[in-house]
Enzyme design. Structure first.
Site, short mmCIF file in Angstrom:
data_model
loop_
_atom_site.label_atom_id
_atom_site.label_comp_id
_atom_site.label_asym_id
_atom_site.label_seq_id
_atom_site.Cartn_x
_atom_site.Cartn_y
_atom_site.Cartn_z
N SER B 45 -1.56 11.46 -6.84
CA SER B 45 -0.69 11.01 -7.94
C SER B 45 -1.10 9.62 -8.43
CB SER B 45 0.77 11.02 -7.50
OG SER B 45 0.97 10.07 -6.48
N HIS B 46 -1.85 8.88 -7.62
CA HIS B 46 -2.32 7.55 -8.04
C HIS B 46 -3.80 7.55 -8.40
CE1 HIS B 46 1.44 6.47 -6.04
NE2 HIS B 46 1.43 5.41 -6.77
N HIS B 118 4.09 -2.27 -14.13
CA HIS B 118 3.73 -1.70 -12.84
C HIS B 118 2.50 -0.82 -12.96
CE1 HIS B 118 4.55 -0.64 -8.77
NE2 HIS B 118 4.47 0.64 -9.05
N ASP B 176 2.98 1.34 3.16
CA ASP B 176 3.41 1.13 1.78
C ASP B 176 4.43 2.21 1.51
OD1 ASP B 176 3.76 0.88 -0.94
OD2 ASP B 176 1.67 1.27 -1.48
N ASP B 186 8.87 13.14 -6.99
CA ASP B 186 9.14 14.33 -6.18
C ASP B 186 10.38 15.07 -6.67
OD1 ASP B 186 7.08 14.56 -4.16
OD2 ASP B 186 7.80 12.65 -3.41
N LYS B 228 20.77 0.43 5.98
CA LYS B 228 19.64 -0.46 6.28
C LYS B 228 18.60 -0.41 5.15
CE LYS B 228 20.36 -0.09 11.27
NZ LYS B 228 19.78 0.24 12.59
N PRO B 304 0.60 4.60 10.27
CA PRO B 304 0.74 4.80 8.83
C PRO B 304 -0.65 4.69 8.19
CG PRO B 304 1.97 2.82 9.55
CD PRO B 304 1.38 3.45 10.76
N SER B 305 -0.88 5.41 7.13
CA SER B 305 -2.16 5.40 6.37
C SER B 305 -3.31 6.08 7.10
CB SER B 305 -2.60 3.97 6.00
OG SER B 305 -1.59 3.30 5.30
#
Lengths: 335, 335
Positions: B45-46, B118, B176, B186, B228, B304-305
């Protein structure tokens, strides 16, 4: 059966207990202040109740009750405070003036507190930063009780993150939360009462979700918010552990050696000066924040800490109610 | 039906489309680089898909395709970059050298990017900071699509938070994530496909939890992790909006005026230099972090990643596969 105490009576009781058990006047005063604040805000587990655990920790001999924090200018933006294995609060107090000075001159600054024993929540610290007109962030590792998302063995601590934003003429915007799904004390409480815990709080020693509080205590807690909470917990290990040259939660657990004392760790505190960032737009920036707070409260949602501030207003007016049985236990510590 | 492209072919395609639609060479190059990185990491998507939305945004006339960012030293610890209503990436590139210099001399530093539109995820930015051996954090508001916990009306944006920690001889530790329960895209995808959404993603216009994607788009998204996540979303509005004198997500939505362009907002980027914090204990500090990573991966959990880095290794070796239909749509933009 409760007894009503003035806030100064709470403070004096705490101070007496702490000095009676060998804490230096300076440590006892720093801790008594925070215990009084917590009791005032009706954070009962962080109020005078905590004196019982504190005296237990002191008896275990891990904490140095007479440690004198040393403050060191590490760089233009960083102050380091070595707690020398004393409690954290006196170190925070010792470093705060330099942190504030650095933030005002640099725009932002960091305080690395090292080799301290954990004491209490982080909100009193970020509130102290907000009281200086600055934005505060604080975080620390603890003991490795929490599994990473997708794992089964504990790596992270309960790793709290606290934030405060100064508000003109009122209490700051403050939050202070554990990155674990729940406080460890809540699982202990369920175990003592024989109650089931929700399935997302913890996993058992085999890595399976469990509603059995005792199995949870032998297994691992989970982070809040799935992989996102897990990522935040890792970030706190890195920033308030590895970055500042202090223990990760796993190392702190090993350092404890099964004694069960308060976690020994480092703490990272950040301060930002809105006057530097905003310059002539300072008032406008604070008003913009107020607009967001109003958009939250105006639709009936609460700001974090709102209940605490309501309790504070009551307590400042008429003191606090403390269970008689708890007070008896605490006063017995003076014998 | 896919077509295999080399990474340089992806880059050139992106660059050609962007300059063809009026972006300055400098903006086009900054964006083409990040689009290529995203395609390489299989963040579809990016990747080149985003060119379609980018051209749409350019046609709407809100983004200045020729804006030249101006970099200003705000204080010893803070650099400000005014994007002058251009896309964010060129501003990040323009300010990065000064941010790195400041972090190395002060220990930590901040970059406030203002008035930018953005573009893309934040991980390319925090990875660039980690590539300089620093720890990076980045965050920004977006458009007010997300309700605060306990509320029913949108106040927050999807407000992403990104973090990177440099690792010796390998990819950094990076996360991220949006502070919303899910990406807005989504929900849109579910709506297009007529699928139900999980109940914790969003509420309808009456503030009730809904599994109807269309009702969710008319109502509000929820944050991840309950109160939170909601607190974190508020923190990002304050730090990357009010603190730096830029728009909150609600203000950005109002500024858009129903055009549906990319959100215009500010961004806060922080950098910490472990060499300043750790001094002679620098190597030890990085090794301590490696120990924690091993404790996570050693039990079969992912960092992550990690998927992204696996995709990166594949793509660096043999290029990327892109659906032919998508490539046709993109190449049509060159007519």
């Amino acid at each position: 059966m409760t007894e009503r105490l003035s806030l100064s009576a709470v403070h004096d009781l705490a101070l007496n207990v702490l000095t009676h058990h060998g804490l230096s006047e300076a440590h006892a005063e720093a801790i008594a202040q925070v215990i009084t604040c917590a009791q005032r805000d009706e954070c009962h587990s962080h109020g005078v109740y905590r004196l019982l655990g504190c005296v237990r920790s002191l008896r275990q001999g891990k904490v140095d009750p007479l440690a004198v924090p040393s403050v060191r200018h590490l760089s233009a933006g960083v102050v380091e405070v070595d707690a020398h294995y004393g409690y954290s609060l006196l170190s925070f107090q010792a470093g705060l003036p330099l942190l504030v000075d650095k933030a005002r001159s640099q725009g932002l600054a960091a305080m690395a507190i090292k080799r301290c024993f954990h004491f209490s929540a982080l909100w009193p610290e970020v509130e102290a930063i907000a009281a200086a007109g600055l934005v505060g962030i604080a975080m620390n590792p603890s003991h490795s009780w929490v599994a990473p998302e997708g794992g089964s063995k504990p790596v992270f601590g309960t790793n709290p993150l606290a934030f405060a934003w100064p508000r003109p003429g009122g209490n700051p915007f403050v939050f202070d939360f554990a990155t674990s799904a729940i406080a460890r004390g809540d699982i202990e409480l369920h175990a003592r009462q024989g109650l089931e815990i929700p399935a997302h709080w913890a996993i058992d020693a085999d890595g399976q979700p469990t509603t059995d509080a005792n199995a949870a205590l032998k297994g691992a807690m989970q982070t809040f918010g799935g992989h996102k909470g897990s990522a935040l917990a890792a970030m706190i290990e890195l920033l308030a552990g590895a970055l500042i040259g202090d223990l990760t939660s796993a190392e702190s657990m090993a350092f404890d050696g099964g004694v069960g004392a308060a976690p020994c760790h480092g703490e990272l505190v950040l301060a930002f000066d809105p006057k530097v960032f905003l310059g002539e737009e300072y008032e406008q920036g604070l008003q913009r924040a107020e607009g967001m707070f109003e958009a939250i409260t105006g639709q009936g949602a609460r700001l974090p800490s709102q209940r605490r501030f309501e309790a504070r207003a009551r307590s400042l007016k008429s003191g606090v109610e403390i269970p008689k049985a708890l007070l008896e236990d605490i006063r017995a510590l003076l014998d």
